[in-house]
Design an enzyme around this catalytic site. Structure first.
Site, short mmCIF file in Angstrom:
data_model
loop_
_atom_site.label_atom_id
_atom_site.label_comp_id
_atom_site.label_asym_id
_atom_site.label_seq_id
_atom_site.Cartn_x
_atom_site.Cartn_y
_atom_site.Cartn_z
CE LYS A 39 -8.01 8.89 0.53
NZ LYS A 39 -7.30 10.05 -0.10
C1 LIG Z 1 -9.86 5.15 -6.12
C2 LIG Z 1 -9.02 6.32 -5.72
N1 LIG Z 1 -7.97 6.63 -6.47
C3 LIG Z 1 -7.19 7.68 -6.18
C4 LIG Z 1 -7.45 8.49 -5.10
C5 LIG Z 1 -6.59 9.68 -4.87
O1 LIG Z 1 -5.83 9.65 -3.72
P1 LIG Z 1 -5.47 11.01 -3.00
O2 LIG Z 1 -6.75 11.58 -2.49
O3 LIG Z 1 -4.55 10.64 -1.90
O4 LIG Z 1 -4.84 11.92 -3.99
C6 LIG Z 1 -8.54 8.20 -4.29
C7 LIG Z 1 -8.88 9.04 -3.15
O5 LIG Z 1 -9.89 8.89 -2.49
C8 LIG Z 1 -9.35 7.08 -4.59
O6 LIG Z 1 -10.41 6.75 -3.84
#
Ligand SMILES: Cc1ncc(COP(=O)(O)O)c(C=O)c1O
Length: 328
Positions: A39
């Site tokens: 992120k």
């Molecule tokens: C640990 C984790 N996995 C997956 C995601 C998902 O990513 P996205 O929000 O880009 O779909 C996030 C998003 O904050 C996350 O913190």
């Protein structure tokens, strides 16, 4: 400058997983980012854009609704750039993430849910409300901010393409806001429309319904709680054109996979990374992978962020519902 250290994370071929699933399995290790998660990418693009467009001035406060990782990235980058941060987290956010947010100087608001701007008392509703009522604050709004997709279109997608020398055939990635899958998917499909972009969400989350063209129910939706992924609504950061399929996985299978990985590999998977690996394991026959395939598993963070949630009780692995075969 922190920007120079964001992205360009390793893409490592995992020989063990490659042997186990009879394809080339590569892991995109996003915990090498300065904020220890993928992120950082979206956070940097959102903050830089707001600053460049004078939407906030020195000493102002960035406001975000986040299950933790986006908040951590924003808090870290904001403090590096001389800004403050106020993060609205849902009740499911892990204690490790709360502690980190505090260390990075963020003010924290705990909220009932993260069910979207339209839901009273959600992280998004309260974050927007706070920002509207306080001068020199900026609500980054990752669920609807085009910089969330752009960050992954400009960085994650090109990295995967370059690191595989254009040989990538599949990417399996968890879906929360949808920014990661949409950004990297858009870039990779522009290079090769045949690359399969597969998303992972918890059981009862709504992306699969949406992809099937079905209506999202009006009734309250309770999806399996796997931190970082799953939604009760479709955010603007999700672009269905970039996605081939969404797989659903249960929380139990995800936790079982995290424990199995710890036992077999002496390493700790992040929660949503465990969901990605559990999905590969559970659906591997349906996926019909070939030995020559180059499959990228996207691991957004590391298990060290989930000690209390996933690894506190190193319970023996008693019942595994998926195709978990420890002996290779
Ligand atoms: C640990 C984790 N996995 C997956 C995601 C998902 O990513 P996205 O929000 O880009 O779909 C996030 C998003 O904050 C996350 O913190």
């Amino acid at each position: 400058m922190i920007k120079e250290f964001i992205g360009n994370t390793p893409l490592r071929k995992d020989e063990y997983l490659s042997k186990k699933y009879k394809a080339n399995i590569l892991v995109k290790e996003e915990f090498y980012n300065p904020g220890k998660s993928s992120k950082d990418r979206a956070a940097w693009f959102m903050l830089e854009d707001a600053i460049n467009k004078n939407k906030i001035v020195d000493g102002g406060t960035f406001v975000e609704a986040s299950s933790g990782n986006t908040g951590i990235s924003i808090a870290l980058i904001a403090s590096e750039l001389g800004y403050k941060s106020r993060i609205f987290v849902s009740s499911s956010c892990s204690e490790e993430k709360i502690k980190l947010l505090k260390k990075y100087g963020a003010e924290i608001e705990r909220c009932d849910n993260s069910n979207g701007l339209h839901v009273f008392n959600s992280t998004q509703y309260l974050a927007q409300n706070y920002s509207s009522n306080h001068p020199n604050t900026y609500f980054t709004n990752q669920y609807y901010n085009s910089n969330n997709i752009k960050a992954n279109y400009k960085t994650t997608g090109p990295e995967i393409w370059k690191q595989t020398a254009g040989k990538v055939t599949h990417v399996i990635v968890g879906v929360g806001t949808g920014g990661t899958i949409s950004g990297l998917g858009r870039y990779l499909k522009e290079q090769n429309p045949n690359v399969k972009i597969w998303g992972v969400e918890p059981n009862n989350s709504v992306y699969e319904l949406y992809m099937a063209g079905k209506n999202i129910p009006d009734t309250e939706i309770n999806f399996d709680s796997i931190e970082g992924i799953g939604r009760t609504f479709i955010p603007g950061a999700f672009d269905r054109k970039c996605v081939d399929k969404i797989f659903q996985i249960s929380k139990d299978d995800t936790i079982a996979m995290a424990h199995l990985f710890r036992a077999e590999r002496q390493d700790l998977l992040g929660f949503s990374s465990a969901a990605v690996l559990a999905t590969l394991d559970r659906y591997v026959e349906e996926m019909e992978l070939k030995e020559s395939d180059v499959v990228v598993l996207f691991f957004p963070d590391h298990g060290s962020r989930y000690i209390n949630k996933l690894y506190k009780d190193f319970a023996p692995i008693t019942e595994l519902k998926g195709n978990y075969n420890a002996s290779i």
